[in-house]
Design an enzyme around this catalytic site. Structure first.
Site, PDB file in Angstrom:
ATOM      1  N   HIS A  47      11.074   2.372  -1.451  1.00  0.00           N
ATOM      2  CA  HIS A  47      10.831   1.343  -0.436  1.00  0.00           C
ATOM      3  C   HIS A  47      11.216  -0.049  -0.933  1.00  0.00           C
ATOM      4  CE1 HIS A  47       7.607   4.066   1.639  1.00  0.00           C
ATOM      5  NE2 HIS A  47       8.842   4.385   1.969  1.00  0.00           N
TER       6      HIS A  47
ATOM      7  N   ALA B 279       0.788  -1.238   0.000  1.00  0.00           N
ATOM      8  CA  ALA B 279       0.000   0.000   0.000  1.00  0.00           C
ATOM      9  C   ALA B 279       0.819   1.286   0.000  1.00  0.00           C
ATOM     10  CB  ALA B 279      -1.010   0.028   1.153  1.00  0.00           C
ATOM     11  N   ASP B 280       2.137   1.182   0.046  1.00  0.00           N
ATOM     12  CA  ASP B 280       2.987   2.368  -0.098  1.00  0.00           C
ATOM     13  C   ASP B 280       4.260   1.954  -0.846  1.00  0.00           C
ATOM     14  OD1 ASP B 280       3.904   4.961   0.109  1.00  0.00           O
ATOM     15  OD2 ASP B 280       4.642   4.731   2.169  1.00  0.00           O
ATOM     16  N   LEU B 281       4.052   1.233  -1.934  1.00  0.00           N
ATOM     17  CA  LEU B 281       5.170   0.584  -2.620  1.00  0.00           C
ATOM     18  C   LEU B 281       5.649   1.435  -3.793  1.00  0.00           C
ATOM     19  CD1 LEU B 281       6.738  -2.111  -2.428  1.00  0.00           C
ATOM     20  CD2 LEU B 281       5.228  -2.991  -4.206  1.00  0.00           C
TER      21      LEU B 281
END
Length: 294
Positions: free
Chosen positions: A199, A193-195
């Site tokens: 990251h 969800a925050d890729l």
């Protein structure tokens, strides 16, 4: 916090560090530093920016315990995880890209045009999205249906419009997106969800070797895990990633590409919602610019 304060904090948790701490202050939730202990082992320190993050830290620890069982790449091994400090040994490789905390200049730590990156990312996404919802449920992590996801966007839109404001053009785009059922998946998957490339760690072959910053992982819209790739690598690379993902066993739907484009556009709304929640003037001003009212 001074360097001495941080040394005292880590010492209280049994970790003796040097005074040479290199900070990356880009993180929204944590101040992140890299430091060596007295034996030369490098550590990542994550110091919460707010006092109410104990539940979030506990949740992320559960996420890490889950994903490390299913992924073929490295994830952080949290040795210390308390309300005031998270610490883990530095992973082997660097993120695909890094930002300078002052100048915002981007540095690529891999060959961004390498043909190895997309297939390796697709492989990890398939592994991640195949994590059973039953295992997620056992750990009391968030599980959202498509209906839940739409309501979430509607609530964010309502709140952000009333508290910060939003341009008419962007509001219309979000409403059109919400009302277009053909874009939305009929299923949900466990997602990071925050890729995005900051990251994702890569090795010397430009292949994905690790993933960090799992704070927001949940069962939700799989398009969210493609949106960060679109923002950095563009539409053609996104199409390649989707094709490779399907080839390696990932479940797609007819409009996954279009849904990913709208998910990427919704980053401004998500940031606006975060700014309202944190009541940070800095984030509110930044969100206003992204939302077309600053």
């Amino acid at each position: 916090m001074t360097t001495k304060d941080i040394q005292n904090l880590t010492q209280a948790h049994g970790l003796t560090i040097t005074d040479d701490i290199k900070f990356n202050d880009m993180g929204i939730d944590f101040r992140v530093g890299i430091v060596s202990d007295i034996d030369g082992q490098q550590w990542v320190l994550r110091i919460p920016r707010r006092n109410n993050m104990a539940d979030q830290i506990k949740g992320e620890r559960e996420i890490l315990n889950l994903v490390k069982k299913h992924l073929s790449v490295e994830v952080p091994d949290w040795r210390i995880a308390n309300h005031d400090l998270v610490a883990y040994p530095l992973l082997k490789d660097k993120p695909a890209l890094t930002y300078d905390g002052v100048t915002y200049e981007v540095t690529w730590n891999m060959d961004k045009d390498s043909p190895n990156y997309v297939p390796s990312l697709a492989k990890v996404l398939v592994e991640l999205h195949h994590i059973p919802a039953s295992e997620v449920s056992v750990k009391n992590l968030k599980i959202k249906t498509t209906t839940d996801l739409k309501k979430e966007i509607e609530n964010q839109l309502r709140l952000v419009k009333s508290e910060i404001g939003i341009s008419e053009e962007l509001e219309a785009r979000y409403k059109t997106w919400l009302n277009n059922d053909s874009l939305w998946p009929k299923f949900t998957k466990f997602i990071h969800a925050d890729l995005y490339a900051g990251h994702i760690l890569t090795d010397n072959n430009n292949e994905v070797s690790g993933i960090i910053d799992w704070t927001t992982a949940h069962v939700g819209d799989p398009a969210m895990d493609f949106a960060g790739h679109l923002n950095v690598f563009g539409e053609e690379s996104l199409k390649q990633l989707i094709e490779e993902y399907e080839k390696q066993g990932g479940q797609i739907w007819d409009r996954i590409f279009e849904q990913t484009v709208e998910r990427a556009a919704a980053a401004a709304l998500a940031y606006g919602f975060f700014a309202v929640e944190t009541k940070s003037d800095l984030h509110i001003q930044g969100a206003k610019k992204m939302l077309g009212v600053g």
